[in-house]
Design an enzyme around this catalytic site. Structure first.
Site, PDB file in Angstrom:
ATOM      1  N   LYS A  13       0.823  -1.211   0.000  1.00  0.00           N
ATOM      2  CA  LYS A  13       0.000   0.000   0.000  1.00  0.00           C
ATOM      3  C   LYS A  13       0.859   1.264   0.000  1.00  0.00           C
ATOM      4  O   LYS A  13       0.625   2.189  -0.760  1.00  0.00           O
ATOM      5  CB  LYS A  13      -0.905   0.063   1.257  1.00  0.00           C
ATOM      6  CG  LYS A  13      -1.872  -1.080   1.408  1.00  0.00           C
ATOM      7  CD  LYS A  13      -2.713  -0.914   2.668  1.00  0.00           C
ATOM      8  CE  LYS A  13      -1.918  -0.939   3.966  1.00  0.00           C
ATOM      9  NZ  LYS A  13      -1.219  -2.205   4.230  1.00  0.00           N
ATOM     10  N   ARG A  88      -9.042   1.589   8.869  1.00  0.00           N
ATOM     11  CA  ARG A  88      -8.692   0.207   9.176  1.00  0.00           C
ATOM     12  C   ARG A  88      -9.807  -0.507   9.920  1.00  0.00           C
ATOM     13  O   ARG A  88      -9.658  -1.682  10.253  1.00  0.00           O
ATOM     14  CB  ARG A  88      -7.439   0.180  10.032  1.00  0.00           C
ATOM     15  CG  ARG A  88      -6.174  -0.155   9.265  1.00  0.00           C
ATOM     16  CD  ARG A  88      -5.039  -0.191  10.259  1.00  0.00           C
ATOM     17  NE  ARG A  88      -3.929  -0.964   9.810  1.00  0.00           N
ATOM     18  CZ  ARG A  88      -2.839  -0.437   9.232  1.00  0.00           C
ATOM     19  NH1 ARG A  88      -2.762   0.840   8.984  1.00  0.00           N
ATOM     20  NH2 ARG A  88      -1.848  -1.232   8.910  1.00  0.00           N
ATOM     21  N   ARG A 127      11.489  -5.941   4.602  1.00  0.00           N
ATOM     22  CA  ARG A 127      11.203  -4.493   4.501  1.00  0.00           C
ATOM     23  C   ARG A 127      12.214  -3.686   5.315  1.00  0.00           C
ATOM     24  O   ARG A 127      12.546  -4.045   6.443  1.00  0.00           O
ATOM     25  CB  ARG A 127       9.790  -4.196   5.005  1.00  0.00           C
ATOM     26  CG  ARG A 127       9.531  -2.692   5.124  1.00  0.00           C
ATOM     27  CD  ARG A 127       8.077  -2.328   5.066  1.00  0.00           C
ATOM     28  NE  ARG A 127       7.282  -2.833   6.168  1.00  0.00           N
ATOM     29  CZ  ARG A 127       5.963  -2.672   6.257  1.00  0.00           C
ATOM     30  NH1 ARG A 127       5.293  -2.037   5.307  1.00  0.00           N
ATOM     31  NH2 ARG A 127       5.308  -3.163   7.274  1.00  0.00           N
ATOM     32  N   ARG A 160      11.515  -2.364  11.075  1.00  0.00           N
ATOM     33  CA  ARG A 160      10.550  -1.923  12.088  1.00  0.00           C
ATOM     34  C   ARG A 160      10.351  -3.005  13.138  1.00  0.00           C
ATOM     35  O   ARG A 160      10.306  -4.183  12.811  1.00  0.00           O
ATOM     36  CB  ARG A 160       9.210  -1.602  11.417  1.00  0.00           C
ATOM     37  CG  ARG A 160       9.184  -0.242  10.769  1.00  0.00           C
ATOM     38  CD  ARG A 160       8.009  -0.046   9.826  1.00  0.00           C
ATOM     39  NE  ARG A 160       6.744  -0.550  10.333  1.00  0.00           N
ATOM     40  CZ  ARG A 160       5.602  -0.523   9.633  1.00  0.00           C
ATOM     41  NH1 ARG A 160       5.582  -0.019   8.410  1.00  0.00           N
ATOM     42  NH2 ARG A 160       4.502  -1.005  10.142  1.00  0.00           N
ATOM     43  N   ARG A 171      -0.525  -9.146  13.398  1.00  0.00           N
ATOM     44  CA  ARG A 171      -1.052  -8.086  12.544  1.00  0.00           C
ATOM     45  C   ARG A 171      -1.930  -8.662  11.444  1.00  0.00           C
ATOM     46  O   ARG A 171      -2.929  -8.056  11.063  1.00  0.00           O
ATOM     47  CB  ARG A 171       0.102  -7.266  11.959  1.00  0.00           C
ATOM     48  CG  ARG A 171       0.795  -6.454  13.045  1.00  0.00           C
ATOM     49  CD  ARG A 171       2.112  -5.914  12.592  1.00  0.00           C
ATOM     50  NE  ARG A 171       1.960  -4.945  11.517  1.00  0.00           N
ATOM     51  CZ  ARG A 171       2.947  -4.565  10.731  1.00  0.00           C
ATOM     52  NH1 ARG A 171       4.151  -5.078  10.879  1.00  0.00           N
ATOM     53  NH2 ARG A 171       2.727  -3.687   9.786  1.00  0.00           N
TER      54      ARG A 171
HETATM   55  P1  ADP Z   1       2.268  -1.760   3.218  1.00  0.00           P
HETATM   56  O1  ADP Z   1       2.278  -0.252   3.186  1.00  0.00           O
HETATM   57  O2  ADP Z   1       1.050  -2.342   2.581  1.00  0.00           O
HETATM   58  O3  ADP Z   1       2.505  -2.305   4.581  1.00  0.00           O
HETATM   59  P2  ADP Z   1       4.833  -1.595   1.794  1.00  0.00           P
HETATM   60  O4  ADP Z   1       4.563  -0.701   0.639  1.00  0.00           O
HETATM   61  O5  ADP Z   1       5.623  -1.044   2.917  1.00  0.00           O
HETATM   62  O6  ADP Z   1       3.473  -2.262   2.318  1.00  0.00           O
HETATM   63  O7  ADP Z   1       5.558  -2.915   1.220  1.00  0.00           O
HETATM   64  C1  ADP Z   1       5.947  -3.992   2.087  1.00  0.00           C
HETATM   65  C2  ADP Z   1       7.297  -4.541   1.644  1.00  0.00           C
HETATM   66  O8  ADP Z   1       7.187  -5.170   0.371  1.00  0.00           O
HETATM   67  C3  ADP Z   1       8.378  -3.469   1.480  1.00  0.00           C
HETATM   68  O9  ADP Z   1       9.618  -4.055   1.811  1.00  0.00           O
HETATM   69  C4  ADP Z   1       8.314  -3.132  -0.007  1.00  0.00           C
HETATM   70  O10 ADP Z   1       9.575  -2.636  -0.480  1.00  0.00           O
HETATM   71  C5  ADP Z   1       7.998  -4.491  -0.612  1.00  0.00           C
HETATM   72  N1  ADP Z   1       7.153  -4.404  -1.810  1.00  0.00           N
HETATM   73  C6  ADP Z   1       6.199  -3.491  -2.107  1.00  0.00           C
HETATM   74  N2  ADP Z   1       5.624  -3.754  -3.303  1.00  0.00           N
HETATM   75  C7  ADP Z   1       6.216  -4.882  -3.764  1.00  0.00           C
HETATM   76  C8  ADP Z   1       6.047  -5.682  -4.954  1.00  0.00           C
HETATM   77  N3  ADP Z   1       5.137  -5.382  -5.887  1.00  0.00           N
HETATM   78  N4  ADP Z   1       6.832  -6.776  -5.085  1.00  0.00           N
HETATM   79  C9  ADP Z   1       7.741  -7.116  -4.126  1.00  0.00           C
HETATM   80  N5  ADP Z   1       7.950  -6.410  -2.987  1.00  0.00           N
HETATM   81  C10 ADP Z   1       7.201  -5.312  -2.804  1.00  0.00           C
HETATM   82  P1  ADP Z   2       1.372  -1.723   7.632  1.00  0.00           P
HETATM   83  O1  ADP Z   2       0.657  -1.171   6.461  1.00  0.00           O
HETATM   84  O2  ADP Z   2       2.686  -2.289   7.288  1.00  0.00           O
HETATM   85  O3  ADP Z   2       0.537  -2.627   8.456  1.00  0.00           O
HETATM   86  P2  ADP Z   2       1.273   0.871   8.988  1.00  0.00           P
HETATM   87  O4  ADP Z   2       2.476   1.697   8.957  1.00  0.00           O
HETATM   88  O5  ADP Z   2       0.122   1.269   8.132  1.00  0.00           O
HETATM   89  O6  ADP Z   2       1.737  -0.605   8.676  1.00  0.00           O
HETATM   90  O7  ADP Z   2       0.728   0.756  10.488  1.00  0.00           O
HETATM   91  C1  ADP Z   2       1.562   0.354  11.543  1.00  0.00           C
HETATM   92  C2  ADP Z   2       0.736   0.251  12.818  1.00  0.00           C
HETATM   93  O8  ADP Z   2       0.203   1.548  13.149  1.00  0.00           O
HETATM   94  C3  ADP Z   2      -0.464  -0.663  12.741  1.00  0.00           C
HETATM   95  O9  ADP Z   2      -0.135  -2.014  12.985  1.00  0.00           O
HETATM   96  C4  ADP Z   2      -1.354  -0.073  13.839  1.00  0.00           C
HETATM   97  O10 ADP Z   2      -0.894  -0.459  15.125  1.00  0.00           O
HETATM   98  C5  ADP Z   2      -1.085   1.418  13.710  1.00  0.00           C
HETATM   99  N1  ADP Z   2      -2.066   2.069  12.800  1.00  0.00           N
HETATM  100  C6  ADP Z   2      -1.795   2.671  11.612  1.00  0.00           C
HETATM  101  N2  ADP Z   2      -2.921   3.151  11.067  1.00  0.00           N
HETATM  102  C7  ADP Z   2      -3.937   2.844  11.918  1.00  0.00           C
HETATM  103  C8  ADP Z   2      -5.354   3.050  11.899  1.00  0.00           C
HETATM  104  N3  ADP Z   2      -5.972   3.678  10.875  1.00  0.00           N
HETATM  105  N4  ADP Z   2      -6.065   2.598  12.961  1.00  0.00           N
HETATM  106  C9  ADP Z   2      -5.472   1.974  13.982  1.00  0.00           C
HETATM  107  N5  ADP Z   2      -4.156   1.724  14.062  1.00  0.00           N
HETATM  108  C10 ADP Z   2      -3.385   2.164  13.034  1.00  0.00           C
END
Ligand code: ADP
Ligand code: ADP
Ligand code: ZN
Length: 214
Positions: A13, A88, A127, A160, A171
């Site tokens: 995302k 979320r 990541r 992280r 998660r």
């Molecule tokens: P989210 O915001 O949904 O948690 P991220 O954008 O941070 O996800 O992506 C999660 C991990 O996967 C990161 O290490 C990112 O560099 C990697 N990633 C993102 N898109 C792709 C893809 N299309 N193919 C492989 N790895 C990806």
């Molecule tokens: P990812 O997309 O990799 O799960 P984020 O960076 O979006 O990670 O979120 C990390 C953490 O921050 C989540 O696991 C949650 O604890 C908190 N968080 C982020 N956005 C929200 C939300 N909209 N509501 C509740 N908790 C949130």
């Protein structure tokens, strides 16, 4: 254009949201990044949020919703934004919906980046995040130019705390229980667009652009 990114933690995302933000010149708003910035700066909000984040739980809606509404009320959001990590929960989505309705406005697209659970642990363990500018990399798939250093701002990259495999399992469970119902929620509003998030980053992006430009 107002866009919401849906998908499991690690689905991509943030990666796609940043590319959308750059292309359409709208802000990329990540509630996770806002919480991490607060943790880094030692704020009260950061201290409270960290307790939940470290366990892989959602931060309570009371701490999250107003923060997001204040952010989208900012001047830079007047031409739209891409939300990454919000909403979320169904209550979060309802508040956003009713605030936008009051303004005679609405969300245009909910883009669901679909990646099966099997791929997620690998995505998360590889990541590396920049806590300064929010950029993310993957040690195998999307490496930075210099190992451990952010291409965009030169800061050090970190794994992280909540990307360790034990927390990732929590998660994912939280995602399925509390966030996945939003897929149906936005489908009922006829704005859901699902893309295959297992493709490479550029292919996923071009699928999204085709949807947004359609
Ligand atoms: P989210 O915001 O949904 O948690 P991220 O954008 O941070 O996800 O992506 C999660 C991990 O996967 C990161 O290490 C990112 O560099 C990697 N990633 C993102 N898109 C792709 C893809 N299309 N193919 C492989 N790895 C990806
Ligand atoms: P990812 O997309 O990799 O799960 P984020 O960076 O979006 O990670 O979120 C990390 C953490 O921050 C989540 O696991 C949650 O604890 C908190 N968080 C982020 N956005 C929200 C939300 N909209 N509501 C509740 N908790 C949130
Ligand atoms: Zn950076």
């Amino acid at each position: 254009m107002k866009i919401i990114m849906l998908g499991a933690p690690g689905a991509g995302k943030g990666t796609q949201a940043q590319m959308i933000a750059d292309k359409y010149n709208i802000p990329h708003i990540s509630t996770g990044d806002i919480f991490r910035a607060n943790i880094k700066n030692g704020t009260e909000l950061g201290k409270k949020a960290k307790e939940y984040m470290d366990k892989g739980l959602l931060v309570p809606d009371e701490l999250t919703v107003q923060l997001l509404l204040d952010r989208v009320a900012n001047e830079d959001c007047k031409n739209g934004y891409v939300l990454d990590g919000f909403p979320r929960t169904i209550p979060q989505a309802d508040v956003l919906d009713s605030e936008l309705t009051k303004l005679g406005d609405k969300v245009d697209y909910a883009v669901n980046v679909d990646v099966p659970d099997e791929n997620i642990v690998h995505r998360m363990s590889g990541r590396r995040a920049c806590l300064k500018c929010g950029a993310t990399y993957h040690i195998e798939h999307i490496p930075p130019k210099t190992e451990g250093i952010c291409d965009k701002c030169g800061s050090e990259l970190v794994l992280r705390d909540d990307d360790k495999p034990e927390t990732v399992q929590n998660r994912l469970a939280v995602y399925h229980e509390q966030t996945q119902p939003l897929i149906e929620y936005y489908d009922k509003k006829n704005i859901l667009k699902t893309v295959d998030g297992t493709k490479d980053m550029q292919e996923v992006f071009s699928d999204i652009v085709n949807i947004l430009n359609a």
